[in-house]
Enzyme design. Sequence first.
Site, mmCIF file in Angstrom:
data_model
loop_
_atom_site.group_PDB
_atom_site.id
_atom_site.type_symbol
_atom_site.label_atom_id
_atom_site.label_comp_id
_atom_site.label_asym_id
_atom_site.label_seq_id
_atom_site.Cartn_x
_atom_site.Cartn_y
_atom_site.Cartn_z
ATOM 1 N N ASP A 251 -2.979 -39.654 -9.233
ATOM 2 C CA ASP A 251 -3.203 -40.926 -8.550
ATOM 3 C C ASP A 251 -4.638 -41.011 -8.045
ATOM 4 O O ASP A 251 -5.293 -39.993 -7.805
ATOM 5 C CB ASP A 251 -2.241 -41.081 -7.377
ATOM 6 C CG ASP A 251 -0.794 -41.270 -7.832
ATOM 7 O OD1 ASP A 251 -0.602 -41.802 -8.938
ATOM 8 O OD2 ASP A 251 0.112 -40.873 -7.076
ATOM 9 N N TYR A 314 2.227 -29.117 -7.006
ATOM 10 C CA TYR A 314 1.570 -30.017 -6.054
ATOM 11 C C TYR A 314 1.655 -29.456 -4.639
ATOM 12 O O TYR A 314 2.611 -28.748 -4.292
ATOM 13 C CB TYR A 314 2.251 -31.389 -6.050
ATOM 14 C CG TYR A 314 2.306 -32.068 -7.383
ATOM 15 C CD1 TYR A 314 1.372 -33.029 -7.745
ATOM 16 C CD2 TYR A 314 3.319 -31.765 -8.302
ATOM 17 C CE1 TYR A 314 1.427 -33.677 -8.974
ATOM 18 C CE2 TYR A 314 3.385 -32.394 -9.533
ATOM 19 C CZ TYR A 314 2.432 -33.353 -9.860
ATOM 20 O OH TYR A 314 2.495 -33.975 -11.076
ATOM 21 N N TYR A 385 7.412 -38.513 -10.418
ATOM 22 C CA TYR A 385 6.527 -39.122 -9.416
ATOM 23 C C TYR A 385 6.746 -38.400 -8.086
ATOM 24 O O TYR A 385 7.812 -38.530 -7.468
ATOM 25 C CB TYR A 385 6.817 -40.611 -9.282
ATOM 26 C CG TYR A 385 6.434 -41.414 -10.493
ATOM 27 C CD1 TYR A 385 5.130 -41.867 -10.662
ATOM 28 C CD2 TYR A 385 7.381 -41.746 -11.466
ATOM 29 C CE1 TYR A 385 4.763 -42.624 -11.771
ATOM 30 C CE2 TYR A 385 7.026 -42.496 -12.578
ATOM 31 C CZ TYR A 385 5.717 -42.930 -12.726
ATOM 32 O OH TYR A 385 5.361 -43.670 -13.833
#
Length: 422
Positions: A251, A314, A385
């Site tokens: 993103d 992440y 996501y």
Amino acid sequence: MKQEEKIIEIFKNPICDNCAGRSLADLLSGFDNSERGKVLRMYIAFLLDSGEKLDVDLTNFHDIKFRNIKIDIKKPEKCKVCKNFFGGKIDDLAESVVKKLDVIEFDTFLVGSVPSNEMLNEEERLQEVAGIEFSEPIKSEINRELGKRIENLTSKKFNLKNPDVTIIVDLDTDTTRLQVKSLYIYGKYQKLARGIPQTKWVCGKCKGKGCTFCKGEGKLYETSIQEIIENPILKVAGSKKSSFHGSGREDIDARNLGWRPFVIELVKPVKRKINLREIEKKINKSKKVKVNGLKFVAKDLVRKLKTDRIDKTYLVNAEFKNKIDRKLLKNLKNITKEAILQKTPTRVVHRRANKTRKRHVKKFSYKAVGSKRIQFKIMAESGLYIKELITGDEGRTQPNVSGLINNKVKKLSLDVIKIHSD
């Protein structure tokens, strides 16, 4: 019609050796069409000198010394088919093509051609009498013979499969076009700053021309990963634009501290021999993007890059609206126990298909760093996501962290810390 009769028909009009020989190009090996044409011309000359009466254009035998017949033969006119293209014009064309190629760095080339309408019409008439069983199209001979001359003039190699440059000569309009193969450079990048898109975001209102909405810039963001990487490469390669192919993307507001594979495609490069180590140093002067492992690759790698599904890890720092109920944190173990069902997030559904995706979280850990803050470390399948895994996206992602601990997210920051690629 016997083959001898067909050969006689070939010489009814002025014709050059190349065009005559091309009619029987598929007979005998070890000859080019010019040599075949000479053999056929001499064969007809033998028949004439033996006393046979043939309906042929005698100017085709202007330079032959007959022993038995006495005739005054005029100098031949232009070849009926190619208008003497193979007799001299092709050499001039080769030289003009080489001049155009002089500014381009290349090792291999391919020639394509568009014969003039007149050539094609005359060739068709010739084939009607000589047949097409053993003939070769004039276009093929133009490509081959022009290629030979360009090879001799440049010492570059003719390549049918993957040439650096494709030369298109249009004999109907007397023009030459050069199609330069893109140059593909592979590497991996880190994005060290937030607020940068992976590729250029052209302004949708003015399509890059510049308007009040984009403040005359023609794009919505000051820079991008693509632009930071491409700028020094375009300058050295003499290319005007690039296409950027990443193995996924993070993103705009996320950092990428892992190394994401990419291929940058340079369109119509003037130079192909580039010092990638020097380019790497120039790019890495940026405080926003770093690259490593730059190397030249084939176009095929782009498809692999786009289709490979790569797991990622992440680091997410989330701040919740209310004080965290630590008793509910045990519910988070369900994140890895079942598949995550995600409808296309509301933030991207305007540009992506609205469908439900099934993905898995492979590893999941967390630690509280305050009464309202949690830091998550998540290893997940490609296509999951992560923001929505935390927020729930109004129930469009199930299960989700916010729902499991009954606490809405106030804000979060996300970093890609590892991309599990080979």
